[in-house]
Scaffold this motif. Structure first.
Motif, mmCIF file in Angstrom:
data_model
loop_
_atom_site.group_PDB
_atom_site.id
_atom_site.type_symbol
_atom_site.label_atom_id
_atom_site.label_comp_id
_atom_site.label_asym_id
_atom_site.label_seq_id
_atom_site.Cartn_x
_atom_site.Cartn_y
_atom_site.Cartn_z
ATOM 1 N N CYS A 317 14.634 90.473 153.912
ATOM 2 C CA CYS A 317 15.353 89.999 152.711
ATOM 3 C C CYS A 317 14.597 90.474 151.466
ATOM 4 O O CYS A 317 13.371 90.346 151.387
ATOM 5 C CB CYS A 317 15.443 88.476 152.714
ATOM 6 S SG CYS A 317 16.513 87.801 154.001
ATOM 7 N N ARG A 318 15.338 90.984 150.479
ATOM 8 C CA ARG A 318 14.701 91.560 149.297
ATOM 9 C C ARG A 318 15.689 91.575 148.137
ATOM 10 O O ARG A 318 16.911 91.506 148.343
ATOM 11 C CB ARG A 318 14.232 92.992 149.573
ATOM 12 C CG ARG A 318 15.369 93.960 149.873
ATOM 13 C CD ARG A 318 14.886 95.267 150.466
ATOM 14 N NE ARG A 318 15.960 96.238 150.610
ATOM 15 C CZ ARG A 318 16.837 96.229 151.600
ATOM 16 N NH1 ARG A 318 16.780 95.295 152.540
ATOM 17 N NH2 ARG A 318 17.794 97.144 151.666
ATOM 18 N N ILE A 319 15.157 91.668 146.925
ATOM 19 C CA ILE A 319 15.981 91.816 145.731
ATOM 20 C C ILE A 319 16.561 93.223 145.701
ATOM 21 O O ILE A 319 15.879 94.203 145.965
ATOM 22 C CB ILE A 319 15.151 91.557 144.461
ATOM 23 C CG1 ILE A 319 14.635 90.117 144.431
ATOM 24 C CG2 ILE A 319 15.969 91.849 143.213
ATOM 25 C CD1 ILE A 319 15.708 89.080 144.245
ATOM 26 N N SER A 320 17.834 93.310 145.367
ATOM 27 C CA SER A 320 18.533 94.588 145.287
ATOM 28 C C SER A 320 19.310 94.658 143.978
ATOM 29 O O SER A 320 19.710 93.619 143.424
ATOM 30 C CB SER A 320 19.478 94.747 146.491
ATOM 31 O OG SER A 320 20.267 95.909 146.372
ATOM 32 N N GLN A 321 19.551 95.867 143.491
ATOM 33 C CA GLN A 321 20.284 96.029 142.244
ATOM 34 C C GLN A 321 21.777 95.803 142.416
ATOM 35 O O GLN A 321 22.472 95.517 141.447
ATOM 36 C CB GLN A 321 20.034 97.416 141.653
ATOM 37 C CG GLN A 321 18.622 97.605 141.119
ATOM 38 C CD GLN A 321 18.492 98.845 140.263
ATOM 39 O OE1 GLN A 321 19.479 99.497 139.918
ATOM 40 N NE2 GLN A 321 17.278 99.202 139.905
ATOM 41 N N SER A 322 22.283 95.940 143.628
ATOM 42 C CA SER A 322 23.719 95.728 143.865
ATOM 43 C C SER A 322 23.963 95.361 145.297
ATOM 44 O O SER A 322 23.054 95.417 146.131
ATOM 45 C CB SER A 322 24.495 96.996 143.495
ATOM 46 O OG SER A 322 24.100 98.082 144.304
#
Length: 322
Positions: A317-322
């Motif tokens: 799980c990770r931050i994504s731009q879209s």
């Protein structure tokens, strides 16, 4: 979290330049407002820019005279004693348009009296830690069914209260790391009372959830979460809770978190009709950009999901731009 809808038009208007200063760099953004360096850490990526030092200029205030870094003195006509002039704080040095590389959601802000913008960031570790599968009868999901939180097959004419739905449940914790409160997109008088949950809905959709095919990226299931309890659940040290889930005030303060446990209604995706396999879980806050933020590129969490038909595991799980 290119802007969409009205926000997009606002961004197009703000990024233009309507002034010509010759050889000097333009210290103003769109509409002639100076840029505020206090928020440059979230609006711009100008790590190489040097901090402003030296003599301030009264020209920015419309006077055309120079003043040193300390308050000037003048001789009093009455007593012949030097008295300090009223101190006028220096306007923060603007970031030239040539150096400012705007990110999604970035806007120009006036430097005088500006309060900044909120910036919502979901916690990927929180999602990954407690994702699981639950099987529940429809009679126990009546409140969620009223909010359209189930897949379309749950609303078919032939369904009964004893039919079982398979739910991919996961928690969510969202932090406001911006410099202003995140407030509901609707005014208080238009909030909707939900009698089943006994709470007010201050936004139609605070979060949106998609389950995507890992190969094609095609959406195979979706869900959503209305912000029926937008509040300061916890806060970082030094920050105080100011919002609670009431009829009068809802919001998320800077430095505070809004937490949704995995066991509450609609904190799921209905995967009753999804076959076992590998998928991508996409969690997005403020999905329709109804509330302006300083940065929309950190509003999405993506996780790898392995579904066996009985159990599920979440990873990466990770931050994504879209």
């Amino acid at each position: 979290m290119t802007l969409i809808g009205e926000n997009g038009h606002a961004a197009d208007t703000l990024t233009g330049s309507g002034f010509d200063f010759g050889e000097e760099p333009n210290p103003y953004g769109a509409a002639g407002f100076p840029l505020d360096r206090r928020y440059s850490h979230s609006l711009y990526h100008d790590a190489d820019a040097e901090p402003h030092t030296g003599t301030g200029s009264m020209e920015n205030l419309g006077f055309g005279a120079q003043f040193p870094g300390h308050p000037p003195f003048r001789a009093s006509e009455s007593f012949g004693i030097a008295h300090p002039e009223p101190f006028i704080p220096e306007i923060p040095q603007a970031v030239p348009d040539s150096q400012a590389r705007l990110s999604v959601g970035s806007v120009y802000r006036p430097s005088l009296g500006a309060r900044g913008l909120p910036d919502l960031v979901p916690d990927p570790n929180y999602v990954q830690a407690s994702t699981y599968v639950q099987r529940a009868h429809l009679y126990s999901l009546r409140c969620a069914a009223e909010e359209k939180c189930l897949a379309s097959t749950a609303y078919a004419a032939e369904t009964t209260d004893y039919d079982v739905r398979v739910l991919l449940r996961f928690p969510q914790r969202v932090k406001n790391q911006g410099t202003a409160d995140f407030l509901p997109s609707q005014p208080r008088h238009s909030w909707q009372w939900h009698s089943c949950h006994q709470r007010y809905h201050s936004m139609a959709e605070f979060s949106h959830y998609d389950l995507l095919d890992v190969t094609s990226g095609r959406r195979v299931a979706e869900g959503h979460k209305a912000s029926f309890c937008l509040e300061d659940t916890t806060c970082d040290f030094g920050h105080l809770k100011r919002y609670a889930c009431t009829a009068h005030t809802q919001g998320l303060s800077p430095g505070c978190y809004d937490t949704y446990n995995a066991d509450i209604d609609c904190q799921w995706i209905d995967i009753t009709d999804v076959p076992p396999g590998n998928y991508i879980l996409k969690v997005q806050v403020n999905p329709k950009y109804l509330v302006l933020e300083s940065d929309f590129t950190n509003n999405v969490v993506r996780c790898h999901i392995h579904y066996t038909g009985r159990f599920v595991s979440a990873s990466n799980c990770r931050i994504s731009q879209s």
